[in-house]
Design a protein around this motif. Structure first.
Motif, PDB file in Angstrom:
ATOM      1  N   SER A   1       4.556   5.013  -2.447  1.00  0.00           N
ATOM      2  CA  SER A   1       5.803   4.280  -2.282  1.00  0.00           C
ATOM      3  C   SER A   1       6.507   4.037  -3.609  1.00  0.00           C
ATOM      4  O   SER A   1       5.914   4.175  -4.684  1.00  0.00           O
ATOM      5  CB  SER A   1       5.526   2.924  -1.610  1.00  0.00           C
ATOM      6  OG  SER A   1       4.783   2.091  -2.499  1.00  0.00           O
TER       7      SER A   1
ATOM      8  N   THR B   1       5.563   9.437   4.020  1.00  0.00           N
ATOM      9  CA  THR B   1       4.620   9.407   5.135  1.00  0.00           C
ATOM     10  C   THR B   1       4.615  10.737   5.877  1.00  0.00           C
ATOM     11  O   THR B   1       5.447  11.616   5.634  1.00  0.00           O
ATOM     12  CB  THR B   1       4.976   8.301   6.145  1.00  0.00           C
ATOM     13  OG1 THR B   1       6.059   8.735   6.987  1.00  0.00           O
ATOM     14  CG2 THR B   1       5.376   7.010   5.457  1.00  0.00           C
TER      15      THR B   1
ATOM     16  N   TYR C   1       8.588   4.600   1.590  1.00  0.00           N
ATOM     17  CA  TYR C   1       7.246   5.150   1.722  1.00  0.00           C
ATOM     18  C   TYR C   1       7.316   6.628   2.117  1.00  0.00           C
ATOM     19  O   TYR C   1       8.036   6.994   3.053  1.00  0.00           O
ATOM     20  CB  TYR C   1       6.454   4.392   2.777  1.00  0.00           C
ATOM     21  CG  TYR C   1       5.964   3.040   2.313  1.00  0.00           C
ATOM     22  CD1 TYR C   1       4.724   2.902   1.692  1.00  0.00           C
ATOM     23  CD2 TYR C   1       6.744   1.901   2.474  1.00  0.00           C
ATOM     24  CE1 TYR C   1       4.277   1.666   1.263  1.00  0.00           C
ATOM     25  CE2 TYR C   1       6.305   0.653   2.037  1.00  0.00           C
ATOM     26  CZ  TYR C   1       5.058   0.544   1.433  1.00  0.00           C
ATOM     27  OH  TYR C   1       4.616  -0.683   1.000  1.00  0.00           O
TER      28      TYR C   1
ATOM     29  N   PHE D   1       0.522   6.926   5.763  1.00  0.00           N
ATOM     30  CA  PHE D   1       1.257   6.543   4.564  1.00  0.00           C
ATOM     31  C   PHE D   1       0.572   7.137   3.341  1.00  0.00           C
ATOM     32  O   PHE D   1      -0.659   7.171   3.263  1.00  0.00           O
ATOM     33  CB  PHE D   1       1.307   5.022   4.432  1.00  0.00           C
ATOM     34  CG  PHE D   1       2.246   4.343   5.383  1.00  0.00           C
ATOM     35  CD1 PHE D   1       3.465   3.854   4.938  1.00  0.00           C
ATOM     36  CD2 PHE D   1       1.909   4.180   6.719  1.00  0.00           C
ATOM     37  CE1 PHE D   1       4.339   3.223   5.814  1.00  0.00           C
ATOM     38  CE2 PHE D   1       2.772   3.548   7.603  1.00  0.00           C
ATOM     39  CZ  PHE D   1       3.991   3.072   7.147  1.00  0.00           C
TER      40      PHE D   1
ATOM     41  N   ALA E   1      -0.879   0.429   1.650  1.00  0.00           N
ATOM     42  CA  ALA E   1      -0.461   1.383   2.667  1.00  0.00           C
ATOM     43  C   ALA E   1      -1.640   2.259   3.050  1.00  0.00           C
ATOM     44  O   ALA E   1      -2.399   2.723   2.192  1.00  0.00           O
ATOM     45  CB  ALA E   1       0.687   2.252   2.150  1.00  0.00           C
TER      46      ALA E   1
END
Length: 357
Positions: A183, A195, A193, A180, A148
């Motif tokens: 996670s 973010t 995730y 991101f 990510a």
């Protein structure tokens, strides 16, 4: 005052003093540049299958063998990584170390004792800089590695280190691309995730993003599993606990608690060996939740603070490793080591003294 009452009073006073000291959460060692760290800005910590501790910093990578730090970094004569600014670390099924940086991904091959750059925007001819790789997941079920990034979505690699596919949540752009951070996996198909656009659910089968608790969570820098049916999300102010259940082949999410410790800005979270929950702040040290049950069921939270000489302390990450050691990384004061076994023995000794009294 009788001798027995006096003994109980002294032991009780001693116990209270130790409890107060424990509330300050004293560390065992603070590692900085002077101890061999590449930089005092620590971003990530990994214990590999061989027992080495890897520490990512803003100016290179360290490997710690329990005695000293070995530094790996780019120099004028040798380019080791895509970038010296390390962001994330993970060991794959082959025992090799994935290194996420500010400019892409490098791999350390243990058999060859060699670093290889496998991806960057420049190598992919997409631009000069990036991507910043913040989270790496080794998915043995699918045989893929998911990375990510900040602003470039999720990069999926095959086990042979070739790029398989890319997934960008264009539907959730807000003032630029989505960043991101980290996670957790809900099952073999669904991942959540944290973010800059809030909490995003990603379905690996249909490759679709959906927003979770969109009316409440608009930004999160970390998400962490609490137990089989709940997880914790850090927010700009405080943190929240969400529960989930599967219904008609879909997951239903519900906020159990919200705006907890809302006076702090949290950016990281982790559990130690004693199942205490640690939360890192942007500039005010760390908070240790001593009883996690209180988060769900009690109106008050039992917690202790970790600060450093009354100075600003910007926490970056947490890691529990072997030998009952717990590591706290910071963006500005290096790496802190806590020996939890010693703390437990100290408290046991005090309780024994009180019983003898």
């Amino acid at each position: 005052m009788s001798k027995k009452v006096y003994s109980i009073f002294v032991c009780l006073f001693f116990f209270l003093c130790l409890s107060a000291q424990e509330g300050d959460l004293k560390f065992s060692q603070n590692y900085t540049i002077s101890n061999g760290l590449a930089h005092n800005g620590v971003t990530s910590i990994l214990e590999d299958s061989r027992g080495y501790i890897w520490v990512g910093t803003f100016e290179g990578l360290n490997r710690y063998d329990g005695y000293e730090f070995k530094t790996f970094k780019n120099t004028l004569n040798d380019d080791v990584f895509v970038s010296n600014r390390i962001r994330s670390l993970k060991e794959d099924s082959k025992g090799n170390i994935w290194i996420g940086t500010d400019e892409g991904i490098s791999i350390y091959d243990y058999n060859l004792e060699k670093f290889t750059n496998i991806y960057s925007n420049q190598l992919a001819k997409k631009g000069v800089k990036g991507p910043v790789v913040r989270d790496i997941v080794i998915d043995q079920n699918s045989g893929t590695i998911r990375c990510a990034t900040e602003k470039y979505g999720i990069l999926v690699f095959n086990e042979d280190y070739t790029l398989k596919e890319e997934h960008v949540p264009t539907a959730f752009y807000s003032n630029g691309a989505v960043e991101f951070y980290n996670s957790i996996s809900i099952d073999d198909t669904i991942s959540l995730y944290a973010t800059s656009a809030g909490l995003l659910s990603f379905n690996l089968k249909n490759q679709q993003f959906t927003k979770v608790a969109e009316d409440t969570i608009d930004n999160s820098e970390s998400v962490m599993r609490m137990d089989e049916t709940s997880f914790l999300v850090t927010l700009k102010k405080g943190f929240a606990i969400l529960a989930y259940e599967e219904k008609d082949n879909e997951y239903i999410y519900q906020i159990v608690k919200n705006n907890l410790l809302a006076t702090e800005s949290f950016n990281s979270s982790g559990f130690d060996h004693q199942n205490n929950l640690w939360l890192g702040t942007l500039n005010n040290g760390a908070v240790r939740i001593n009883t996690t049950d209180s988060l769900k069921y009690d109106s008050t939270i039992d917690y202790s603070l970790f600060k450093f000489q009354n100075k600003q302390l910007r926490i970056s990450c947490f890691k529990a490793t072997s030998n009952n050691r717990f590591w706290v990384g910071s963006f500005d004061k290096g790496l802190f080591r806590f020996d939890l076994k010693k703390i437990r023995l100290r408290n046991l000794k005090v309780r024994v003294l009180m019983n003898l009294g």
